[in-house]
Design a protein around this motif. Structure first.
Motif, PDB file in Angstrom:
ATOM      1  N   SER A 160       0.858  -1.173   0.000  1.00 38.13           N
ATOM      2  CA  SER A 160       0.000   0.000   0.000  1.00 38.13           C
ATOM      3  C   SER A 160       0.901   1.231   0.000  1.00 38.13           C
ATOM      4  CB  SER A 160      -0.919   0.006   1.230  1.00 38.13           C
ATOM      5  OG  SER A 160      -1.671   1.198   1.289  1.00 38.13           O
ATOM      6  N   GLY A 161       0.655   2.127  -0.951  1.00 39.08           N
ATOM      7  CA  GLY A 161       1.467   3.342  -1.054  1.00 39.08           C
ATOM      8  C   GLY A 161       0.604   4.581  -1.046  1.00 39.08           C
ATOM      9  N   GLN A 162       0.990   5.559  -0.252  1.00 36.56           N
ATOM     10  CA  GLN A 162       0.240   6.808  -0.153  1.00 36.56           C
ATOM     11  C   GLN A 162       1.066   7.939  -0.729  1.00 36.56           C
ATOM     12  OE1 GLN A 162      -1.898   7.713   3.528  1.00 36.56           O
ATOM     13  NE2 GLN A 162      -1.095   9.797   3.466  1.00 36.56           N
ATOM     14  N   GLY A 163       0.509   8.593  -1.754  1.00 35.08           N
ATOM     15  CA  GLY A 163       1.205   9.689  -2.402  1.00 35.08           C
ATOM     16  C   GLY A 163       1.026  11.006  -1.674  1.00 35.08           C
ATOM     17  N   PRO A 164       1.605  12.086  -2.208  1.00 32.88           N
ATOM     18  CA  PRO A 164       1.489  13.403  -1.572  1.00 32.88           C
ATOM     19  C   PRO A 164       0.077  13.959  -1.693  1.00 32.88           C
ATOM     20  CG  PRO A 164       2.629  13.593  -3.667  1.00 32.88           C
ATOM     21  CD  PRO A 164       2.455  12.128  -3.413  1.00 32.88           C
ATOM     22  N   ARG A 165      -0.341  14.753  -0.702  1.00 34.55           N
ATOM     23  CA  ARG A 165      -1.649  15.409  -0.745  1.00 34.55           C
ATOM     24  C   ARG A 165      -1.700  16.430  -1.880  1.00 34.55           C
ATOM     25  NH1 ARG A 165      -5.228  15.935   3.461  1.00 34.55           N
ATOM     26  NH2 ARG A 165      -5.413  18.137   2.951  1.00 34.55           N
ATOM     27  N   TYR A 166      -2.913  16.785  -2.265  1.00 38.52           N
ATOM     28  CA  TYR A 166      -3.076  17.781  -3.328  1.00 38.52           C
ATOM     29  C   TYR A 166      -2.435  19.109  -2.941  1.00 38.52           C
ATOM     30  CZ  TYR A 166      -6.810  19.884  -0.502  1.00 38.52           C
ATOM     31  OH  TYR A 166      -7.515  20.488   0.508  1.00 38.52           O
ATOM     32  N   SER A 167      -2.353  19.385  -1.624  1.00 36.01           N
ATOM     33  CA  SER A 167      -1.787  20.647  -1.159  1.00 36.01           C
ATOM     34  C   SER A 167      -0.276  20.576  -0.945  1.00 36.01           C
ATOM     35  CB  SER A 167      -2.452  21.053   0.163  1.00 36.01           C
ATOM     36  OG  SER A 167      -2.298  20.016   1.131  1.00 36.01           O
ATOM     37  N   ARG A 169       3.699  20.329  -1.654  1.00 30.82           N
ATOM     38  CA  ARG A 169       4.506  20.973  -2.694  1.00 30.82           C
ATOM     39  C   ARG A 169       4.863  20.007  -3.807  1.00 30.82           C
ATOM     40  NH1 ARG A 169      10.527  21.651   0.095  1.00 30.82           N
ATOM     41  NH2 ARG A 169      10.864  19.447   0.592  1.00 30.82           N
ATOM     42  N   ASN A 170       4.886  18.683  -3.508  1.00 27.52           N
ATOM     43  CA  ASN A 170       5.130  17.671  -4.528  1.00 27.52           C
ATOM     44  C   ASN A 170       3.831  17.080  -5.064  1.00 27.52           C
ATOM     45  OD1 ASN A 170       7.968  17.854  -4.295  1.00 27.52           O
ATOM     46  ND2 ASN A 170       7.908  16.556  -2.473  1.00 27.52           N
ATOM     47  N   GLY A 171       2.710  17.742  -4.758  1.00 28.35           N
ATOM     48  CA  GLY A 171       1.433  17.214  -5.212  1.00 28.35           C
ATOM     49  C   GLY A 171       1.304  17.159  -6.712  1.00 28.35           C
ATOM     50  N   GLY A 172       2.095  17.942  -7.421  1.00 27.19           N
ATOM     51  CA  GLY A 172       2.026  17.934  -8.874  1.00 27.19           C
ATOM     52  C   GLY A 172       2.475  16.641  -9.505  1.00 27.19           C
ATOM     53  N   THR A 173       3.221  15.800  -8.752  1.00 24.40           N
ATOM     54  CA  THR A 173       3.666  14.525  -9.294  1.00 24.40           C
ATOM     55  C   THR A 173       2.608  13.447  -9.144  1.00 24.40           C
ATOM     56  OG1 THR A 173       4.654  13.821  -7.202  1.00 24.40           O
ATOM     57  CG2 THR A 173       6.048  15.091  -8.687  1.00 24.40           C
ATOM     58  N   SER A 174       1.503  13.769  -8.501  1.00 22.14           N
ATOM     59  CA  SER A 174       0.450  12.795  -8.257  1.00 22.14           C
ATOM     60  C   SER A 174      -0.851  13.293  -8.859  1.00 22.14           C
ATOM     61  CB  SER A 174       0.271  12.583  -6.748  1.00 22.14           C
ATOM     62  OG  SER A 174      -0.902  11.850  -6.477  1.00 22.14           O
ATOM     63  N   PRO A 175      -1.646  12.408  -9.450  1.00 24.41           N
ATOM     64  CA  PRO A 175      -2.965  12.850  -9.909  1.00 24.41           C
ATOM     65  C   PRO A 175      -3.833  13.251  -8.726  1.00 24.41           C
ATOM     66  CG  PRO A 175      -2.778  10.466 -10.034  1.00 24.41           C
ATOM     67  CD  PRO A 175      -1.415  10.979  -9.706  1.00 24.41           C
ATOM     68  N   THR A 176      -4.604  14.310  -8.902  1.00 27.40           N
ATOM     69  CA  THR A 176      -5.446  14.827  -7.831  1.00 27.40           C
ATOM     70  C   THR A 176      -6.870  15.028  -8.357  1.00 27.40           C
ATOM     71  OG1 THR A 176      -5.032  17.150  -8.346  1.00 27.40           O
ATOM     72  CG2 THR A 176      -3.466  16.055  -6.865  1.00 27.40           C
TER      73      THR A 176
END
Length: 330
Positions: A160-167, A169-176
């Motif tokens: 299970s992997g949790q990416g960065p939140r939409y807020s 600073r690295n949120g741009g690397t994850s779909p939101t």
């Protein structure tokens, strides 16, 4: 009756005591996820979880000073205001699947995400939900290393992997929710319903906080230290060679079979015994090979073939994703 009870307690204690390593192990580390994510065709709609994003009066949201979303680009009526006078836009969570997902991590090696075949035989590498952040789930077949002990385990592990939140600073690397435009406003007149607008999204090297679960009872693939080395001391050999003429043919190395006159040679015997450690076959430290059949399945199959079954149990909840103050459940 008392003796039977004591015997039962003792037996239970003994059983428990002989299996101290039977509990499952959870390895926490970091990882990087890449791949193309899409809504599953059998369930392309958004889930029932809501991410409420504070905006300005125009429905704009900025990350690190950069505009990443504006309700004015879609419908000004998406903007709402709460009792405290704060403006916000509501977004639905998005279920996703990936047929070409790749996961790398310092604690994983010698394998890959296991393709799980769903309806219509379409392989799925991982599935998950985009809410305040992207959470991916899947199964990894290969070697997992526990950094706390150094032990290596071979098998198939739940990840299970949790990416960065939409807020973040690295949120741009994850779909939101911004990327999938899952905004809605049921209070508007007319209502604005969440509608799927993005058919796929490419993830490039998204960092995740990773959990790897080692099944209960799975033993390490190799011991932490070789046991044969202390069992072959060099000191007993000189003492046993002179009185035992049968010792040379049993354990003597090839260079010394013709040396019955061992008294003068017994002194050189200790220098020859250091060659014994190289002759000892140490336990293999390399991982056992992985089934090569797992690596031949990639993302050639149509993405629309994936079933909604992969998303069961993955709906967002206040305990799973983000602060409860920002996640609302209808």
């Amino acid at each position: 009756m008392l003796s039977r009870t004591l015997f039962t307690i003792a037996l239970s204690f003994g059983i428990l005591g002989t299996h101290p390593a039977s509990a499952q192990i959870v390895i926490r580390s970091t990882g990087v996820v890449s791949g193309t994510v899409v809504p599953p065709s059998q369930n392309p709609n958004f889930n029932q979880g809501t991410t409420r994003v504070n905006t300005d009066s125009q429905g704009r949201y900025f990350r690190n000073g950069q505009l990443v979303y504006s309700a004015q680009d879609f419908n000004p009526n998406l903007v709402q205001v709460d009792s405290s006078g704060r403006y916000f836009v509501d977004f639905r969570g998005i279920p996703i699947v990936s047929t070409d997902g790749v996961l790398t991590s310092p604690v994983l090696s010698g394998g890959e995400l296991q393709p799980v075949r769903r309806n219509h035989n379409a392989p799925t590498r991982f599935h998950g939900t985009i809410q305040d952040e992207l959470v991916v789930r899947g199964r990894y077949t290969g070697i997992a290393t526990d950094p706390a002990t150094g032990f290596q385990y071979q098998g198939t592990f739940d990840i299970s992997g949790q990416g960065p939140r939409y807020s973040d600073r690295n949120g741009g690397t994850s779909p939101t929710v911004f990327d999938f435009r899952s905004h809605y406003n049921f209070s508007a007149n007319p209502q604005i319903s969440p509608r799927p607008t993005v058919s796929s999204f490419r993830i490039n090297a998204m960092p995740v906080q990773l959990r790897v679960t080692i099944p209960a009872g799975l033993a390490p693939v190799s011991p932490s230290s070789p046991t044969p080395s202390p069992g072959t001391p060099t000191t007993p050999n000189p003492g046993t060679l002179p009185p035992s003429p049968s010792a040379p043919p049993i354990s003597a190395p090839v260079p010394f079979p013709s040396a019955p006159s061992a008294p003068p040679i017994s002194a050189p015997v200790p220098p020859s015994t250091p060659s014994a450690p190289p002759a000892i076959v140490l336990p293999p430290s390399t991982p056992i090979g992985i089934d090569p059949n797992l690596s031949g399945i990639l993302s050639n199959n149509p993405l629309q073939q994936v079933s909604r079954v992969v998303l069961e149990g993955s709906k967002a909840s206040p305990r799973q994703i983000g602060p409860s103050s920002r996640i609302l459940l209808r």
